[in-house]
Design a protein around this motif. Structure first.
Motif, PDB file in Angstrom:
ATOM      1  N   VAL A   1     -15.081 -24.929  16.548  1.00  0.00           N
ATOM      2  CA  VAL A   1     -15.027 -25.649  17.818  1.00  0.00           C
ATOM      3  C   VAL A   1     -15.005 -24.685  18.990  1.00  0.00           C
ATOM      4  CG1 VAL A   1     -13.535 -27.120  19.255  1.00  0.00           C
ATOM      5  CG2 VAL A   1     -13.929 -27.695  16.848  1.00  0.00           C
ATOM      6  N   SER A   2     -14.271 -23.577  18.865  1.00  0.00           N
ATOM      7  CA  SER A   2     -14.175 -22.610  19.965  1.00  0.00           C
ATOM      8  C   SER A   2     -15.542 -22.036  20.318  1.00  0.00           C
ATOM      9  CB  SER A   2     -13.208 -21.484  19.598  1.00  0.00           C
ATOM     10  OG  SER A   2     -13.656 -20.809  18.426  1.00  0.00           O
ATOM     11  N   LEU A   3     -16.385 -21.812  19.298  1.00  0.00           N
ATOM     12  CA  LEU A   3     -17.710 -21.274  19.553  1.00  0.00           C
ATOM     13  C   LEU A   3     -18.601 -22.325  20.217  1.00  0.00           C
ATOM     14  CD1 LEU A   3     -19.806 -19.044  19.307  1.00  0.00           C
ATOM     15  CD2 LEU A   3     -20.291 -19.828  16.965  1.00  0.00           C
ATOM     16  N   LEU A   4     -18.517 -23.557  19.759  1.00  0.00           N
ATOM     17  CA  LEU A   4     -19.291 -24.625  20.396  1.00  0.00           C
ATOM     18  C   LEU A   4     -18.924 -24.765  21.878  1.00  0.00           C
ATOM     19  CD1 LEU A   4     -19.147 -27.346  17.598  1.00  0.00           C
ATOM     20  CD2 LEU A   4     -21.224 -26.246  18.459  1.00  0.00           C
ATOM     21  N   ASN A   5     -17.626 -24.707  22.181  1.00  0.00           N
ATOM     22  CA  ASN A   5     -17.192 -24.810  23.571  1.00  0.00           C
ATOM     23  C   ASN A   5     -17.707 -23.634  24.400  1.00  0.00           C
ATOM     24  OD1 ASN A   5     -15.824 -27.154  22.982  1.00  0.00           O
ATOM     25  ND2 ASN A   5     -13.831 -26.143  22.724  1.00  0.00           N
ATOM     26  N   GLU A   6     -17.649 -22.464  23.841  1.00  0.00           N
ATOM     27  CA  GLU A   6     -18.109 -21.263  24.540  1.00  0.00           C
ATOM     28  C   GLU A   6     -19.608 -21.352  24.847  1.00  0.00           C
ATOM     29  OE1 GLU A   6     -18.664 -16.575  23.392  1.00  0.00           O
ATOM     30  OE2 GLU A   6     -16.828 -17.591  22.707  1.00  0.00           O
ATOM     31  N   LEU A   7     -20.394 -21.769  23.873  1.00  0.00           N
ATOM     32  CA  LEU A   7     -21.842 -21.870  24.066  1.00  0.00           C
ATOM     33  C   LEU A   7     -22.185 -22.974  25.064  1.00  0.00           C
ATOM     34  CD1 LEU A   7     -23.045 -21.435  20.366  1.00  0.00           C
ATOM     35  CD2 LEU A   7     -23.269 -19.778  22.228  1.00  0.00           C
ATOM     36  N   ARG A   8     -21.452 -24.092  24.989  1.00  0.00           N
ATOM     37  CA  ARG A   8     -21.700 -25.183  25.942  1.00  0.00           C
ATOM     38  C   ARG A   8     -21.455 -24.726  27.366  1.00  0.00           C
ATOM     39  NH1 ARG A   8     -17.474 -28.301  24.967  1.00  0.00           N
ATOM     40  NH2 ARG A   8     -16.439 -27.454  26.815  1.00  0.00           N
TER      41      ARG A   8
ATOM     42  N   LEU B   1     -20.413 -35.243   7.378  1.00  0.00           N
ATOM     43  CA  LEU B   1     -20.267 -36.195   8.481  1.00  0.00           C
ATOM     44  C   LEU B   1     -19.342 -35.651   9.557  1.00  0.00           C
ATOM     45  CD1 LEU B   1     -20.043 -39.613   6.580  1.00  0.00           C
ATOM     46  CD2 LEU B   1     -21.983 -38.666   7.861  1.00  0.00           C
ATOM     47  N   ARG B   2     -18.234 -35.057   9.143  1.00  0.00           N
ATOM     48  CA  ARG B   2     -17.291 -34.491  10.116  1.00  0.00           C
ATOM     49  C   ARG B   2     -17.930 -33.335  10.863  1.00  0.00           C
ATOM     50  NH1 ARG B   2     -11.270 -31.954   8.799  1.00  0.00           N
ATOM     51  NH2 ARG B   2     -10.728 -31.499  10.986  1.00  0.00           N
ATOM     52  N   ALA B   3     -18.721 -32.521  10.197  1.00  0.00           N
ATOM     53  CA  ALA B   3     -19.379 -31.374  10.834  1.00  0.00           C
ATOM     54  C   ALA B   3     -20.314 -31.845  11.943  1.00  0.00           C
ATOM     55  CB  ALA B   3     -20.152 -30.567   9.792  1.00  0.00           C
ATOM     56  N   GLU B   4     -21.092 -32.907  11.663  1.00  0.00           N
ATOM     57  CA  GLU B   4     -22.022 -33.388  12.693  1.00  0.00           C
ATOM     58  C   GLU B   4     -21.278 -34.053  13.845  1.00  0.00           C
ATOM     59  OE1 GLU B   4     -26.122 -35.934  13.285  1.00  0.00           O
ATOM     60  OE2 GLU B   4     -25.515 -35.237  11.302  1.00  0.00           O
ATOM     61  N   ARG B   5     -20.214 -34.813  13.506  1.00  0.00           N
ATOM     62  CA  ARG B   5     -19.430 -35.436  14.578  1.00  0.00           C
ATOM     63  C   ARG B   5     -18.829 -34.381  15.503  1.00  0.00           C
ATOM     64  NH1 ARG B   5     -17.559 -39.160  10.517  1.00  0.00           N
ATOM     65  NH2 ARG B   5     -15.673 -37.894  10.283  1.00  0.00           N
ATOM     66  N   THR B   6     -18.364 -33.284  14.918  1.00  0.00           N
ATOM     67  CA  THR B   6     -17.759 -32.209  15.716  1.00  0.00           C
ATOM     68  C   THR B   6     -18.778 -31.580  16.646  1.00  0.00           C
ATOM     69  OG1 THR B   6     -16.135 -31.722  13.980  1.00  0.00           O
ATOM     70  CG2 THR B   6     -16.578 -29.987  15.599  1.00  0.00           C
ATOM     71  N   VAL B   7     -19.970 -31.287  16.120  1.00  0.00           N
ATOM     72  CA  VAL B   7     -21.021 -30.677  16.944  1.00  0.00           C
ATOM     73  C   VAL B   7     -21.376 -31.600  18.105  1.00  0.00           C
ATOM     74  CG1 VAL B   7     -23.453 -30.009  16.995  1.00  0.00           C
ATOM     75  CG2 VAL B   7     -21.981 -29.231  15.124  1.00  0.00           C
TER      76      VAL B   7
ATOM     77  N   ARG C   1     -28.220 -37.504  25.694  1.00  0.00           N
ATOM     78  CA  ARG C   1     -28.866 -37.464  24.373  1.00  0.00           C
ATOM     79  C   ARG C   1     -28.588 -36.115  23.726  1.00  0.00           C
ATOM     80  NH1 ARG C   1     -33.964 -35.745  22.540  1.00  0.00           N
ATOM     81  NH2 ARG C   1     -34.697 -36.837  20.673  1.00  0.00           N
ATOM     82  N   ILE C   2     -28.263 -36.134  22.438  1.00  0.00           N
ATOM     83  CA  ILE C   2     -28.002 -34.891  21.692  1.00  0.00           C
ATOM     84  C   ILE C   2     -28.849 -34.894  20.428  1.00  0.00           C
ATOM     85  CG2 ILE C   2     -26.290 -33.469  20.505  1.00  0.00           C
ATOM     86  CD1 ILE C   2     -24.143 -34.742  22.263  1.00  0.00           C
ATOM     87  N   GLU C   3     -29.573 -33.826  20.238  1.00  0.00           N
ATOM     88  CA  GLU C   3     -30.352 -33.641  19.003  1.00  0.00           C
ATOM     89  C   GLU C   3     -29.767 -32.458  18.234  1.00  0.00           C
ATOM     90  OE1 GLU C   3     -34.934 -32.745  17.453  1.00  0.00           O
ATOM     91  OE2 GLU C   3     -34.462 -32.761  19.609  1.00  0.00           O
ATOM     92  N   VAL C   4     -29.428 -32.687  16.980  1.00  0.00           N
ATOM     93  CA  VAL C   4     -28.879 -31.635  16.122  1.00  0.00           C
ATOM     94  C   VAL C   4     -29.935 -31.288  15.073  1.00  0.00           C
ATOM     95  CG1 VAL C   4     -27.024 -30.950  14.575  1.00  0.00           C
ATOM     96  CG2 VAL C   4     -26.544 -32.494  16.495  1.00  0.00           C
ATOM     97  N   ARG C   5     -30.301 -30.021  15.091  1.00  0.00           N
ATOM     98  CA  ARG C   5     -31.326 -29.574  14.133  1.00  0.00           C
ATOM     99  C   ARG C   5     -30.733 -28.490  13.217  1.00  0.00           C
ATOM    100  NH1 ARG C   5     -34.651 -29.674  19.100  1.00  0.00           N
ATOM    101  NH2 ARG C   5     -34.352 -27.422  19.292  1.00  0.00           N
ATOM    102  N   TRP C   6     -30.757 -28.754  11.896  1.00  0.00           N
ATOM    103  CA  TRP C   6     -30.322 -27.770  10.908  1.00  0.00           C
ATOM    104  C   TRP C   6     -30.913 -28.123   9.548  1.00  0.00           C
ATOM    105  CZ3 TRP C   6     -24.432 -28.798  11.875  1.00  0.00           C
ATOM    106  CH2 TRP C   6     -24.140 -30.159  11.670  1.00  0.00           C
ATOM    107  N   ASP C   7     -30.953 -27.160   8.680  1.00  0.00           N
ATOM    108  CA  ASP C   7     -31.487 -27.428   7.350  1.00  0.00           C
ATOM    109  C   ASP C   7     -30.483 -28.212   6.512  1.00  0.00           C
ATOM    110  OD1 ASP C   7     -29.704 -25.342   7.267  1.00  0.00           O
ATOM    111  OD2 ASP C   7     -30.837 -24.164   5.801  1.00  0.00           O
ATOM    112  N   MET C   8     -29.232 -28.054   6.851  1.00  0.00           N
ATOM    113  CA  MET C   8     -28.147 -28.800   6.217  1.00  0.00           C
ATOM    114  C   MET C   8     -26.942 -28.746   7.144  1.00  0.00           C
ATOM    115  SD  MET C   8     -26.747 -26.090   3.366  1.00  0.00           S
ATOM    116  CE  MET C   8     -28.351 -25.964   2.573  1.00  0.00           C
ATOM    117  N   PRO C   9     -26.032 -29.742   7.093  1.00  0.00           N
ATOM    118  CA  PRO C   9     -24.827 -29.672   7.928  1.00  0.00           C
ATOM    119  C   PRO C   9     -24.056 -28.390   7.639  1.00  0.00           C
ATOM    120  CG  PRO C   9     -25.076 -31.856   7.023  1.00  0.00           C
ATOM    121  CD  PRO C   9     -26.086 -31.011   6.329  1.00  0.00           C
TER     122      PRO C   9
END
Length: 629
Positions: free
Chosen positions: A477-484, A442-448, A464-472
């Motif tokens: 966080v630094s990588l998510l910010n960089e990619l965003r 749950l925390r992993a998805e909230r962070t993304v 709208r945000i769609e998260v697609r993965w086979d599992m959480p």
């Protein structure tokens, strides 16, 4: 009404900051002064700043029009052409011009708009300018609704732009030479001295004063915010706010007001289309009565009418708040529902009719304690021209304009990608790596989701945000910010690449100008303009008045405003009101002539004030058989 028509809100841009504020508050387009040759010399903007403004406006699909609407002298033609080219390279969508010389310059394929300085009142001329290559025509402020409709119908495809708010030139646009008659400054050269705002002494035919000096040629400010639907129905597609020299508060407030008015119309007429994109969220309640205003008028939208003048002052009155009903040595009591507050600025006319002003120090038990009581007594009408609380809200405003985007985050064991889409453009940023199963799903998805939604000071809002993965999976966080940041930057670049400027229309070389002779009022001051007119059938051209000094006997102003009508002495209603009238300011004397058939007034320069002028006026007044109109 309701034909799938695109409707544009056009705002002034004094500089980059004012232009961005106008866009943020809902403008669909901006008009900004070129580094030279703009009709407001004090609002010239450097080319690099215009380029930055184009970049910002184009993010939202908003346009930037550059004003080069002064007359160009012969020795300036090459410089004007160079600047026009620079404006195209900076990203400008169109040039707003008055001088026909631009139609004969070697320019890139930039759109041309016919400035209101071209005195656009005639459907026949409107059609000619369309055939000459203009995309848009800006109608004269004095045009009625019916005249707008006829102009719009003159040429299918011709865009019609009209002023809806702000200061009014009392003279027909581009036909005012009053400033030039008083000195070297010229409105047609971007340096109007605002001679119409001066106080004038009204004189009879014997040069006798008819009372105290008043602002006989100063008119109120335009406010057509309650007539927008009728104007759309008449064919107007662009609603223009005056004010390239106004402050930031004026721009935010007035643009926000008209944005809200147009959006309300759009909610009832869904087949009307807005000219740009993005959602506007104002953090203040706009109110045009709280910005600079000489009092509002519809001017002549419904035809010639009285009640349009601001005779006592050319300054801003602000909003009427009440009338003084009681007064002491340091305070006054007032009728009305609007409550004043400490720090508010108020103004009023004293017993001589002069406008005076002061500030409110404090209020207590229904009493107002101003900084000065001089001139305030029972019966004084009080206006608030500075609302401290409202102005503070505007200064603190952080209104944003955002573009809705959808986000998709896809995470596999060895790769992550972040994609943003605005419906027409899409951009992706991705990285290879190792992304293990999250210990706390749950925390992993909230962070993304939380990091993907943080668009910061960009122009985007994630809806709208769609998260697609086979599992959480765990993603730093630094990588998510960089990619965003990377994906949104690419989306910016993609939107910029998709923005397409329209090109200038082709000229019909066989089109004939409606007149074969041009008077000096037509403002031809260079060989390129003269050549253009001759190529379109004009045989005789008088040099424009701006090419030399203004001679005595010259008509320096022609206007639909009529001083006789304004003061209840209309000659059409009562021919008994006869006798010559003059205006005098300093040493300059002007005669007022009235063309009742056209319902127009002319102001004619009669030279400098003195005994010879007085004697000539008296002699002509006594001459039998001479018309006194």
């Amino acid at each position: 009404m309701g034909t799938g028509k695109i409707v544009e809100l056009l705002a002034p841009a004094k500089d980059y900051a004012h232009g961005c504020a106008a866009i943020d508050c809902g403008a669909d387009a901006l008009y900004v002064g070129a580094p030279a040759f703009g009709a407001r010399a004090g609002a010239a903007v450097p080319a690099d700043e215009i380029g930055r403004l184009c970049d910002y406006a184009h993010r939202f699909g908003a346009k930037v029009f550059v004003t080069m609407n002064t007359l160009v002298y012969e020795n300036e033609l090459s410089e004007a052409e160079r600047i026009a080219r620079d404006m195209y390279r900076a990203g400008a969508d169109a040039l707003i011009v008055q001088d026909a010389a631009f139609l004969r310059m070697d320019l890139p394929p930039i759109e041309l708009h016919a400035s209101t300085q071209m005195f656009n009142m005639d459907p026949v001329r409107a059609r000619f300018w369309y055939e000459a290559g203009f995309t848009r025509l800006i109608v004269e402020r004095a045009a009625s609704l019916d005249e707008m409709r006829r102009i719009a119908g003159a040429a299918p495809g011709l865009e019609i732009e009209a002023f809806v708010h702000g200061a009014i030139c009392v003279c027909y646009s581009g036909r005012c030479f009053m400033s030039r008659s008083m000195g070297p400054r010229s409105g047609n050269r971007g340096d109007c001295s605002q001679a119409c705002r001066l106080p004038y002494e009204l004189l009879d035919g014997r040069m006798r004063s008819q009372g105290r000096a008043r602002h006989w040629l100063s008119v109120r400010d335009l406010n057509l915010s309650d007539r927008l639907e009728e104007m759309i129905d008449a064919g107007v597609g662009s609603f223009k706010i005056e004010g390239r020299l106004k402050d930031m508060a004026y721009v935010r407030n007035v643009v926000g007001w008209y944005r809200s008015r147009l959006d309300e119309i759009f909610s009832r007429w869904p087949d009307l289309k807005r000219a740009s994109q993005g959602s506007v969220a104002l953090d203040f309640e706009p109110d045009p009565a709280k910005s600079f205003s000489r009092g509002s008028t519809h001017y002549f939208l419904d035809g010639p009418a009285a009640g349009v003048a601001s005779l006592d002052t050319p300054k801003s009155l602000g909003e009427a708040v009440g009338t003084v009903v009681s007064a002491g040595r340091e305070w006054f009591g007032m009728s009305g529902k609007i409550a004043l507050a400490p720090g508010d600025g108020i103004c009023f006319a004293d017993e001589t009719g002069e406008l005076r002003g002061t500030y409110v120090n404090r209020t207590e038990d229904g009493r107002v304690y101003p900084n000065r009581m001089d001139g305030i007594g029972c019966g004084t009408a009080i206006f608030r021209n500075y609302d401290r609380r409202f102005s503070g809200a505007l200064e603190r405003s952080r209104s944003r304009r955002t573009l809705p985007v959808e986000a998709a985050v896809e995470v596999t064991r060895n790769r992550i990608s972040v994609t943003f889409s605005d419906g027409s453009s899409q951009a992706t940023a991705s990285r290879d790596g190792r992304f293990d199963e999250a210990r706390d799903p749950l925390r992993a998805e909230r962070t993304v989701r939380a990091q993907t939604a943080k668009t910061g000071d960009t122009s985007y809002e994630v809806c709208r945000i769609e998260v697609r993965w086979d599992m959480p999976r765990f993603v730093p966080v630094s990588l998510l910010n960089e990619l965003r940041r990377e994906a949104l930057s690419r989306l910016d670049a993609g939107r910029a690449a998709c923005y397409v400027r329209r090109s200038r229309r082709e000229e019909n070389l066989r089109a004939l100008f409606p007149d074969t002779e041009l008077s000096a009022e037509e403002n031809v001051v260079n060989s390129l303009a003269a050549g253009f007119y001759r190529e379109h059938g004009v045989r005789r051209i008088e040099p424009g008045f701006d090419a030399g000094p203004i001679p005595e006997g010259c008509r320096v102003m022609r206007t639909r405003y009529c001083l006789r009508r304004e003061t209840g002495q209309c000659l059409r209603k009562n021919p008994a009101y006869r006798g010559r009238l003059f205006l005098a300011s300093g040493r300059h004397v002007y005669e007022l002539l009235f063309d009742c058939a056209r319902c127009e007034m002319s102001v004619v320069y009669r030279g400098e004030r003195g005994e010879p002028a007085r004697e000539e006026g008296a002699r002509r007044e006594r001459k039998p058989g001479r018309s006194r109109r």
